[in-house]
Enzyme design. Sequence first.
Site, PDB file in Angstrom:
ATOM      1  N   THR A  11       0.581  -1.352  -0.018  1.00 16.79           N
ATOM      2  CA  THR A  11       0.330  -0.346   0.350  1.00 16.79           C
ATOM      3  C   THR A  11       0.325   1.231   0.244  1.00 16.79           C
ATOM      4  OG1 THR A  11      -1.900   1.179   1.042  1.00 16.79           O
ATOM      5  CG2 THR A  11      -0.232   0.025   2.338  1.00 16.79           C
ATOM      6  N   ALA A  14      -0.792   6.007   4.089  1.00 13.21           N
ATOM      7  CA  ALA A  14       0.390   5.945   5.282  1.00 13.21           C
ATOM      8  C   ALA A  14      -0.425   5.892   5.714  1.00 13.21           C
ATOM      9  CB  ALA A  14       0.900   7.411   5.150  1.00 13.21           C
ATOM     10  N   HIS A  15      -2.160   6.036   5.999  1.00 14.86           N
ATOM     11  CA  HIS A  15      -2.764   5.786   7.655  1.00 14.86           C
ATOM     12  C   HIS A  15      -2.888   4.360   7.896  1.00 14.86           C
ATOM     13  CE1 HIS A  15      -4.338   9.746   7.779  1.00 14.86           C
ATOM     14  NE2 HIS A  15      -4.292   9.835   6.192  1.00 14.86           N
ATOM     15  N   LYS A  16      -3.384   3.462   6.594  1.00 19.55           N
ATOM     16  CA  LYS A  16      -3.385   2.321   6.803  1.00 19.55           C
ATOM     17  C   LYS A  16      -1.829   1.640   7.354  1.00 19.55           C
ATOM     18  CE  LYS A  16      -6.159   0.760   2.713  1.00 19.55           C
ATOM     19  NZ  LYS A  16      -6.226  -0.052   1.289  1.00 19.55           N
ATOM     20  N   ASP A  72      -7.459  -4.116   1.119  1.00 20.59           N
ATOM     21  CA  ASP A  72      -8.117  -4.201   0.177  1.00 20.59           C
ATOM     22  C   ASP A  72      -9.957  -3.391   1.104  1.00 20.59           C
ATOM     23  OD1 ASP A  72      -8.052  -2.611  -2.667  1.00 20.59           O
ATOM     24  OD2 ASP A  72     -10.689  -3.576  -2.917  1.00 20.59           O
ATOM     25  N   PHE A 153      -9.089   8.529   8.826  1.00 25.20           N
ATOM     26  CA  PHE A 153      -8.560   8.282   7.394  1.00 25.20           C
ATOM     27  C   PHE A 153     -10.048   8.205   6.791  1.00 25.20           C
ATOM     28  CE2 PHE A 153      -7.942   5.175   4.897  1.00 25.20           C
ATOM     29  CZ  PHE A 153      -7.272   3.934   5.831  1.00 25.20           C
ATOM     30  N   GLY A 154     -10.212   8.425   5.543  1.00 16.69           N
ATOM     31  CA  GLY A 154     -11.439   8.170   4.779  1.00 16.69           C
ATOM     32  C   GLY A 154     -12.467   8.541   4.969  1.00 16.69           C
ATOM     33  N   LYS A 176     -10.776   2.715  17.879  1.00 23.33           N
ATOM     34  CA  LYS A 176     -10.515   2.592  16.348  1.00 23.33           C
ATOM     35  C   LYS A 176     -10.008   1.292  16.073  1.00 23.33           C
ATOM     36  CE  LYS A 176      -9.716   2.841  11.119  1.00 23.33           C
ATOM     37  NZ  LYS A 176      -9.808   4.231  10.337  1.00 23.33           N
ATOM     38  N   HIS A 181     -12.610  -2.915  11.369  1.00 21.15           N
ATOM     39  CA  HIS A 181     -12.622  -4.383  10.339  1.00 21.15           C
ATOM     40  C   HIS A 181     -11.267  -4.732  10.224  1.00 21.15           C
ATOM     41  CE1 HIS A 181     -12.146  -0.181   8.116  1.00 21.15           C
ATOM     42  NE2 HIS A 181     -11.817  -0.546   7.408  1.00 21.15           N
TER      43      HIS A 181
HETATM   44  P1  IMP Z   1      -8.239   0.588  -1.242  1.00 23.54           P
HETATM   45  O1  IMP Z   1      -7.172   1.304  -1.295  1.00 23.54           O
HETATM   46  O2  IMP Z   1      -9.098   0.372  -2.803  1.00 23.54           O
HETATM   47  O3  IMP Z   1      -8.689  -0.736  -0.407  1.00 23.54           O
HETATM   48  O4  IMP Z   1      -9.627   1.121  -0.368  1.00 23.54           O
HETATM   49  C1  IMP Z   1      -9.490   1.395   0.908  1.00 23.54           C
HETATM   50  C2  IMP Z   1     -10.693   2.609   0.606  1.00 23.54           C
HETATM   51  O5  IMP Z   1     -12.014   2.747   1.809  1.00 23.54           O
HETATM   52  C3  IMP Z   1     -10.078   3.985   1.341  1.00 23.54           C
HETATM   53  O6  IMP Z   1      -9.778   4.485   0.819  1.00 23.54           O
HETATM   54  C4  IMP Z   1     -11.084   5.078   2.158  1.00 23.54           C
HETATM   55  O7  IMP Z   1     -12.183   5.309   1.861  1.00 23.54           O
HETATM   56  C5  IMP Z   1     -12.520   3.307   2.567  1.00 23.54           C
HETATM   57  N1  IMP Z   1     -11.600   2.843   3.823  1.00 23.54           N
HETATM   58  C6  IMP Z   1     -10.780   1.890   3.978  1.00 23.54           C
HETATM   59  N2  IMP Z   1     -10.791   0.859   5.333  1.00 23.54           N
HETATM   60  C7  IMP Z   1     -11.259   2.887   5.796  1.00 23.54           C
HETATM   61  C8  IMP Z   1     -11.227   3.158   7.291  1.00 23.54           C
HETATM   62  O8  IMP Z   1     -10.157   2.605   8.272  1.00 23.54           O
HETATM   63  N3  IMP Z   1     -11.554   4.454   7.126  1.00 23.54           N
HETATM   64  C9  IMP Z   1     -12.212   5.908   6.576  1.00 23.54           C
HETATM   65  N4  IMP Z   1     -12.208   4.737   5.118  1.00 23.54           N
HETATM   66  C10 IMP Z   1     -11.335   3.796   4.811  1.00 23.54           C
END
Ligand code: IMP
Length: 201
Positions: A11, A14-16, A72, A153-154, A176, A181
């Site tokens: 990935t 940075a938040h993940k 993901d 984030f997100g 959190k 999840h």
């Molecule tokens: P990916 O990088 O394709 O897996 O997209 C993940 C997207 O899902 C992120 O950009 C966020 O918009 C949303 N998302 C996933 N996990 C979170 C979370 O823990 N908090 C808030 N949004 C999340």
Amino acid sequence: MSELPKLILATRNAHKTEEIRQILGNKFSITDVRSFPDLPEIEETGTTFVENARLKAMGISKHVPGWVLADDSGLEVDALGGAPGVWSSSFGGEEGNHAKNNARLDQEMAGKENRSARFRCTLFLAKDGREIGVFYGTVEGRIAAEASGEGGFGYDPHFIPDGYEIPLAELGSEVKNSLSHRAKAISALTEFLEDKDLEEF
Ligand code: IMP
């Protein structure tokens, strides 16, 4: 004390990385692909979380030795037929633009009575180009009437987990990381690894 095994996260978010490090950092020494500028950009062409997680993990694992983990994840809103789902990161029209994603969510949820929603996380673990396992986590909740909070984030300013009255962005990282999840998927991963010798894979 022996050195922790190294784990590379597939990935650039940075938040993940920070969240996974907070939860799993006692078992692995964790970096992500931002530390390896020569690695290819992996296109997320799948239509499910598991397909995209597999694409990312295997796409990176082909190029680096050792453990690779891909996350993901996304938000499913019942009143929107499960959207944004796997397209969570580009819901607002621009990949990774959380402000635009949240603005679109606000727009789509205006006047909706059914606010129920969930976050899903799929983790895909690979080693030396081989598939090791897939792990899942879900947290149920609802979409807040108004976004609030600066943490996470997100969509965190919008998502109120079951059992709480304020969004994840206000609850803080400790809460959190105890219920998310991502935390649940990591729990499934650590349970799987618990009785295994990491050298033997
Ligand atoms: P990916 O990088 O394709 O897996 O997209 C993940 C997207 O899902 C992120 O950009 C966020 O918009 C949303 N998302 C996933 N996990 C979170 C979370 O823990 N908090 C808030 N949004 C999340």
